[in-house]
Scaffold this motif. Structure first.
Motif, PDB file in Angstrom:
ATOM      1  N   LEU A  33       0.830  -1.200   0.000  1.00 38.48           N
ATOM      2  CA  LEU A  33       0.000   0.000   0.000  1.00 38.48           C
ATOM      3  C   LEU A  33       0.868   1.255   0.000  1.00 38.48           C
ATOM      4  O   LEU A  33       0.561   2.235  -0.681  1.00 38.48           O
ATOM      5  N   ASP A  72       1.140   4.283  -3.108  1.00 37.27           N
ATOM      6  CA  ASP A  72       0.585   5.587  -2.752  1.00 37.27           C
ATOM      7  C   ASP A  72       1.204   6.685  -3.609  1.00 37.27           C
ATOM      8  O   ASP A  72       2.424   6.865  -3.614  1.00 37.27           O
ATOM      9  N   ARG A  95       1.310   9.644  -3.052  1.00 38.10           N
ATOM     10  CA  ARG A  95       1.938  10.677  -2.211  1.00 38.10           C
ATOM     11  C   ARG A  95       3.306  10.254  -1.685  1.00 38.10           C
ATOM     12  O   ARG A  95       3.931  11.007  -0.914  1.00 38.10           O
TER      13      ARG A  95
END
Length: 228
Positions: free
Chosen positions: A8, A12, A14
């Motif tokens: 995860l 991402d 970000r």
């Protein structure tokens, strides 16, 4: 659990590794005339060519990171040879530097991360490992599995293109979500193909000629938002 969370993390958008500076070839494609309704075709084409090569390289780096001693040099050399255009190699190395910085923060003492400093083949210039190699090494350190890693690399390419499309070819952001979901079958085929690669010598050589040409032209454009 660490491997699941790490997947995860790596997915991402970000993640602070500088990927927002990269369009995965979309910007020069748009400059060459690619339109918004052609973006899904570009995504599918990348999944069959450059993306599967990068996913397979990441899987090979992951496997290397689990061995003793760790040696990333073969996959680094193979991936560089299959990325014939210098601007694309430079972009990958620049992005790899960001991931390497993250790897040193998260798992500095792991052998797979330490070995990145020796990723260049003997007798060559100091290592600047390309992003798939560093991502594979970090995945080894964080306990990510092969299929999850390959899927992450492929998804990252998809979301890089679609994120850039929101800036370069403005439209409904929900289209980008639909484009990615429509690629699921192609992603799973690429995951299987990536995992079937057994050595650096058998790494797919799937460069895309137009992408290579556009990347060569891109540095000479004085109105750029992204790396090629």
């Amino acid at each position: 659990m660490t491997g699941e969370l790490a997947t995860l993390l790596l997915c991402d958008g970000r993640l602070p590794v500088g990927a927002y500076t990269y369009s995965a070839g979309l910007e020069p494609a748009v400059a060459a005339g690619l339109t918004r309704d052609q973006v899904p075709g570009l995504l599918r084409a990348r999944l069959r060519t450059v993306s599967v090569t990068e996913a397979a390289a990441a899987v090979l780096a992951l496997r290397a990171g689990r061995r003793d001693p760790v040696d990333h040099a073969p996959v680094q050399a193979a991936l560089a040879a299959r990325t014939p255009t210098a601007p694309l190699r430079e972009a990958s190395a620049a992005l790899g530097r960001g991931v390497h910085r993250l790897a040193r923060r998260l798992a500095a003492d792991h052998p797979a991360v330490l070995a990145l400093e020796r990723a260049a083949p003997p007798g060559t210039t100091p290592a600047r490992p390309m992003r798939p190699v560093v991502t594979g090494a970090l995945a080894a350190a964080l306990g990510v599995g092969e299929a999850a890693l390959a899927r992450t690399v492929l998804y990252d390419d998809l979301q890089t293109v679609t994120s850039a499309a929101l800036k370069l070819l403005p439209g409904d952001p929900l289209d980008a979500v639909a484009w990615i979901l429509a690629c699921e079958q192609h992603v799973e085929a690429a995951v299987a193909e990536s995992r079937a690669v057994t050595s650096a010598d058998s790494l797919p050589a799937r460069s895309a000629p137009l992408t290579e040409q556009w990347a060569l032209e891109h540095p000479h454009n004085d109105r750029r938002l992204f790396l090629a």
